[in-house]
Design a protein around this motif. Structure first.
Motif, mmCIF file in Angstrom:
data_model
loop_
_atom_site.group_PDB
_atom_site.id
_atom_site.type_symbol
_atom_site.label_atom_id
_atom_site.label_comp_id
_atom_site.label_asym_id
_atom_site.label_seq_id
_atom_site.Cartn_x
_atom_site.Cartn_y
_atom_site.Cartn_z
ATOM 1 N N CYS A 37 75.704 129.447 139.993
ATOM 2 C CA CYS A 37 76.214 129.595 141.353
ATOM 3 C C CYS A 37 76.740 128.278 141.932
ATOM 4 O O CYS A 37 76.669 127.237 141.304
ATOM 5 C CB CYS A 37 75.144 130.164 142.294
ATOM 6 S SG CYS A 37 74.212 131.535 141.607
ATOM 7 N N THR A 146 73.258 129.723 149.322
ATOM 8 C CA THR A 146 72.987 131.074 149.803
ATOM 9 C C THR A 146 72.861 130.987 151.323
ATOM 10 O O THR A 146 71.968 130.298 151.830
ATOM 11 C CB THR A 146 71.688 131.647 149.207
ATOM 12 O OG1 THR A 146 71.750 131.582 147.783
ATOM 13 C CG2 THR A 146 71.489 133.093 149.646
ATOM 14 N N ASP A 150 72.492 136.483 153.810
ATOM 15 C CA ASP A 150 73.115 136.947 152.567
ATOM 16 C C ASP A 150 72.048 137.193 151.507
ATOM 17 O O ASP A 150 71.101 136.412 151.381
ATOM 18 C CB ASP A 150 74.108 135.907 152.031
ATOM 19 C CG ASP A 150 75.378 135.827 152.854
ATOM 20 O OD1 ASP A 150 75.478 136.541 153.864
ATOM 21 O OD2 ASP A 150 76.268 135.046 152.472
ATOM 22 N N GLU A 151 72.239 138.239 150.733
ATOM 23 C CA GLU A 151 71.315 138.513 149.640
ATOM 24 C C GLU A 151 71.718 137.782 148.365
ATOM 25 O O GLU A 151 70.875 137.507 147.511
ATOM 26 C CB GLU A 151 71.247 140.021 149.366
ATOM 27 C CG GLU A 151 70.623 140.821 150.502
ATOM 28 C CD GLU A 151 70.469 142.283 150.146
ATOM 29 O OE1 GLU A 151 70.782 142.660 149.002
ATOM 30 O OE2 GLU A 151 70.017 143.054 151.025
ATOM 31 N N GLU A 152 72.989 137.463 148.234
ATOM 32 C CA GLU A 152 73.489 136.812 147.027
ATOM 33 C C GLU A 152 74.088 135.446 147.366
ATOM 34 O O GLU A 152 74.645 135.250 148.445
ATOM 35 C CB GLU A 152 74.567 137.681 146.352
ATOM 36 C CG GLU A 152 74.097 139.069 145.952
ATOM 37 C CD GLU A 152 73.120 139.044 144.801
ATOM 38 O OE1 GLU A 152 73.171 138.059 144.016
ATOM 39 O OE2 GLU A 152 72.308 139.971 144.679
ATOM 40 N N THR A 155 79.813 132.452 145.244
ATOM 41 C CA THR A 155 80.317 132.064 143.924
ATOM 42 C C THR A 155 81.836 131.864 143.912
ATOM 43 O O THR A 155 82.389 131.505 142.874
ATOM 44 C CB THR A 155 79.957 133.122 142.864
ATOM 45 O OG1 THR A 155 80.528 134.384 143.258
ATOM 46 C CG2 THR A 155 78.450 133.274 142.726
ATOM 47 N N THR A 179 76.901 132.991 138.193
ATOM 48 C CA THR A 179 76.708 133.959 139.279
ATOM 49 C C THR A 179 75.247 134.344 139.452
ATOM 50 O O THR A 179 74.922 135.149 140.317
ATOM 51 C CB THR A 179 77.529 135.232 139.009
ATOM 52 O OG1 THR A 179 77.141 135.793 137.747
ATOM 53 C CG2 THR A 179 79.025 134.919 138.978
ATOM 54 N N GLU A 180 74.373 133.759 138.639
ATOM 55 C CA GLU A 180 72.955 134.087 138.717
ATOM 56 C C GLU A 180 72.171 132.829 139.064
ATOM 57 O O GLU A 180 72.467 131.734 138.581
ATOM 58 C CB GLU A 180 72.473 134.654 137.377
ATOM 59 C CG GLU A 180 71.071 135.241 137.428
ATOM 60 C CD GLU A 180 70.685 135.919 136.114
ATOM 61 O OE1 GLU A 180 69.558 136.430 136.038
ATOM 62 O OE2 GLU A 180 71.503 135.912 135.179
#
Length: 206
Positions: A37, A146, A150-152, A155, A179-180
């Motif tokens: 990320c 983050t 936001d949950e994610e 990116t 992305t993780e």
């Protein structure tokens, strides 16, 4: 307004890297890509940069900030590592891991966990990040980008510029990034404790 700096993902242009590092050394706060990320980053001694990161992410003193290091030798200057921990960390780096370890005196007190006196460290496997760290010659004080609510994590460089245009100084765009989230492993106690399962394999710590 945040500068938008394009960097080639495989062969980073020296001029672009130099611009980024000059901005960092001048007290700037950047959003930059990693193998896990985007992250916010500034110099370790940048007190205002730390305050800006806290404000953007709404963080308190219990948050573990991360020192993103170029290599294992640099990492070892900032955390205390036993022989057993040395082997585990060495085998996992570079890669998508964040390790929580007791800090050395090299780490400013304001970066430490309020109670544990620990700090997060990681060595990313990302060409552009490594180029920035090599030119800078010291770790980047960082945290995953983050945003509150936001949950994610973010990116995409264009989205970061759109949402944080007046809160940071530059967005580094090198195309695709991870992305993780990183796998976070607390190695400050007697036994490893996995605080977050992410991109890194946890089998050697279980």
């Amino acid at each position: 307004m945040a500068r938008f700096i394009d960097v080639h993902p495989i062969n980073p242009q020296p001029r672009a890297i130099s611009q980024i590092v000059t901005l960092i050394r001048g007290g700037g706060l950047i959003a930059y890509p990693t193998d896990s990320c985007y992250a916010l980053g500034c110099q370790v001694g940048n007190r205002e940069g730390l305050d800006r990161i806290k404000a953007i992410r709404k963080l308190d003193d219990r948050h573990h900030f991360t020192l993103v290091c170029r290599d294992f030798a640099q990492l070892g200057q900032f955390v205390q590592i036993s022989n057993a921990v040395f082997r585990s960390v060495k085998a996992s780096t570079p890669g998508p891991y964040t390790f929580i370890l007791p800090a050395t005196r090299e780490v400013p007190k304001r970066l430490l966990h309020a109670k544990k006196k620990t700090v997060g460290v990681r060595i990313p496997e990302h060409t552009v990040t490594q180029a920035i760290l090599a030119e800078l010659g010291e770790p980047l004080l960082s945290t995953t980008l983050t945003l509150p609510g936001d949950e994610e994590p973010l990116t995409q460089a264009w989205e970061i510029q759109d949402r944080l245009d007046h809160q940071i100084d530059a967005v580094v765009d090198a195309g695709e990034c991870g992305t993780e989230l990183t796998t976070v492993v607390d190695l400050s106690g007697d036994e490893p404790e996995i605080l977050r399962h992410g991109a890194g394999d946890t089998s050697r710590f279980e």
